[in-house]
Design an enzyme around this catalytic site. Structure first.
Site, PDB file in Angstrom:
ATOM      1  N   GLY A  53     -38.708  -9.689  36.118  1.00  0.00           N
ATOM      2  CA  GLY A  53     -39.280  -9.381  34.824  1.00  0.00           C
ATOM      3  C   GLY A  53     -38.566 -10.127  33.716  1.00  0.00           C
ATOM      4  O   GLY A  53     -37.946 -11.167  33.948  1.00  0.00           O
ATOM      5  N   CYS A  54     -38.660  -9.610  32.504  1.00  0.00           N
ATOM      6  CA  CYS A  54     -38.029 -10.248  31.348  1.00  0.00           C
ATOM      7  C   CYS A  54     -36.556 -10.500  31.621  1.00  0.00           C
ATOM      8  O   CYS A  54     -35.810  -9.586  31.979  1.00  0.00           O
ATOM      9  CB  CYS A  54     -38.193  -9.361  30.121  1.00  0.00           C
ATOM     10  SG  CYS A  54     -37.361 -10.005  28.649  1.00  0.00           S
ATOM     11  N   PHE A  55     -36.128 -11.747  31.441  1.00  0.00           N
ATOM     12  CA  PHE A  55     -34.758 -12.084  31.845  1.00  0.00           C
ATOM     13  C   PHE A  55     -33.675 -11.579  30.910  1.00  0.00           C
ATOM     14  O   PHE A  55     -32.498 -11.621  31.246  1.00  0.00           O
ATOM     15  CB  PHE A  55     -34.595 -13.573  32.126  1.00  0.00           C
ATOM     16  CG  PHE A  55     -35.007 -14.559  31.054  1.00  0.00           C
ATOM     17  CD1 PHE A  55     -35.162 -14.217  29.725  1.00  0.00           C
ATOM     18  CD2 PHE A  55     -35.231 -15.893  31.407  1.00  0.00           C
ATOM     19  CE1 PHE A  55     -35.518 -15.152  28.761  1.00  0.00           C
ATOM     20  CE2 PHE A  55     -35.590 -16.852  30.460  1.00  0.00           C
ATOM     21  CZ  PHE A  55     -35.740 -16.470  29.135  1.00  0.00           C
ATOM     22  N   TRP A  56     -34.044 -11.067  29.742  1.00  0.00           N
ATOM     23  CA  TRP A  56     -33.019 -10.537  28.842  1.00  0.00           C
ATOM     24  C   TRP A  56     -32.292  -9.348  29.468  1.00  0.00           C
ATOM     25  O   TRP A  56     -31.070  -9.323  29.544  1.00  0.00           O
ATOM     26  CB  TRP A  56     -33.649 -10.112  27.513  1.00  0.00           C
ATOM     27  CG  TRP A  56     -34.237 -11.228  26.711  1.00  0.00           C
ATOM     28  CD1 TRP A  56     -33.963 -12.573  26.814  1.00  0.00           C
ATOM     29  CD2 TRP A  56     -35.212 -11.098  25.673  1.00  0.00           C
ATOM     30  NE1 TRP A  56     -34.715 -13.273  25.910  1.00  0.00           N
ATOM     31  CE2 TRP A  56     -35.484 -12.396  25.190  1.00  0.00           C
ATOM     32  CE3 TRP A  56     -35.877 -10.011  25.114  1.00  0.00           C
ATOM     33  CZ2 TRP A  56     -36.400 -12.635  24.156  1.00  0.00           C
ATOM     34  CZ3 TRP A  56     -36.790 -10.244  24.089  1.00  0.00           C
ATOM     35  CH2 TRP A  56     -37.045 -11.540  23.617  1.00  0.00           C
ATOM     36  N   GLU A  97     -39.293 -16.164  34.931  1.00  0.00           N
ATOM     37  CA  GLU A  97     -38.031 -15.996  34.210  1.00  0.00           C
ATOM     38  C   GLU A  97     -36.981 -15.575  35.230  1.00  0.00           C
ATOM     39  O   GLU A  97     -37.137 -14.557  35.907  1.00  0.00           O
ATOM     40  CB  GLU A  97     -38.169 -14.954  33.103  1.00  0.00           C
ATOM     41  CG  GLU A  97     -39.132 -15.374  32.011  1.00  0.00           C
ATOM     42  CD  GLU A  97     -39.118 -14.441  30.814  1.00  0.00           C
ATOM     43  OE1 GLU A  97     -38.162 -13.641  30.678  1.00  0.00           O
ATOM     44  OE2 GLU A  97     -40.066 -14.513  30.010  1.00  0.00           O
TER      45      GLU A  97
END
Length: 216
Positions: A53-56, A97
């Site tokens: 998912g979102c890499f943050w 990502e």
């Protein structure tokens, strides 16, 4: 011409991917949390790439694991060299990502990293993760050794049994060896949630425990 939305649920075919560029994006080669380099030879250390998912939020999961030497976020598994964030968001690069995890195998086992990976997202959602929809959010494990690949496959099969018992569908995680090229993301995305403590984190696991890595 196909609209951006056409690539939210499928990978771009040959000729559809953006051309990218030959030069890597600028990178401040120091990890904000531990001061280690983000890019280098990493002699004596092991590497793996995870997409969840979102890499943050994904990167933060791994920089907090004892034994991890460094982490970085980037784009991998697609066709466009040295893509930008906006290009990846278009769906026309084919990249997911990804988080590059460099670790000391004497201090943390690959199985422990796999357990963190599986428990930190829902690997049954295909081309999305929660409300984040698109090919860039697909689940992935990109391995640097055959041993990693074998362990990843075994962990997937073991976790699938747990997920099935809990009522979840089939795991859609892409597991590859050798790993595709990892293209480092722009500086602002590196250790993003350390720079922006109130920033977005869309990670959410299934609540199902992974049976591997418990005694590693």
């Amino acid at each position: 011409m196909l609209g951006i939305g056409a690539f939210k649920q499928r990978m771009p075919r040959s000729g559809e991917a953006l051309p990218g560029r030959t030069q890597a994006l600028p990178l401040h080669n120091t990890h904000l949390i531990n001061g280690h380099p983000l890019r280098g030879e990493f002699t004596g250390l092991a590497q793996v790439q995870f997409g969840l998912g979102c890499f943050w939020g994904a990167e933060r999961k791994f920089w907090n694991v004892p034994g991890v030497y460094t982490t970085a976020v980037g784009y991998a598994g697609g066709k466009t060299p040295n893509a930008t964030y906006s290009e990846v968001c278009s769906g026309q690069t084919g990249h997911t990502e990804a988080v590059l995890v460099v670790y000391d195998a004497q201090a943390v086992s690959f199985e422990q990293l796999l357990r963190t990976f599986w428990e930190s997202h829902d690997p049954t959602q295909g081309m999305q993760q929660g409300s984040d929809v698109g090919t860039q959010y697909r689940s992935a494990i990109y391995c640097s050794t055959q041993a990693q690949y074998d362990a990843a496959i075994a962990s997937r099969d073991a976790y699938q049994q747990q997920l099935t018992a809990a009522g979840y569908g089939d795991i859609t995680t892409e597991i590859l060896y050798p790993a595709p090229t990892f293209y480092y993301a722009e500086d602002d995305h590196q250790q993003y949630l350390a720079k922006h403590p109130n920033g977005y984190c869309g990670l959410g696991g299934t609540g199902v425990s992974c049976p591997i890595g418990l005694d590693a």
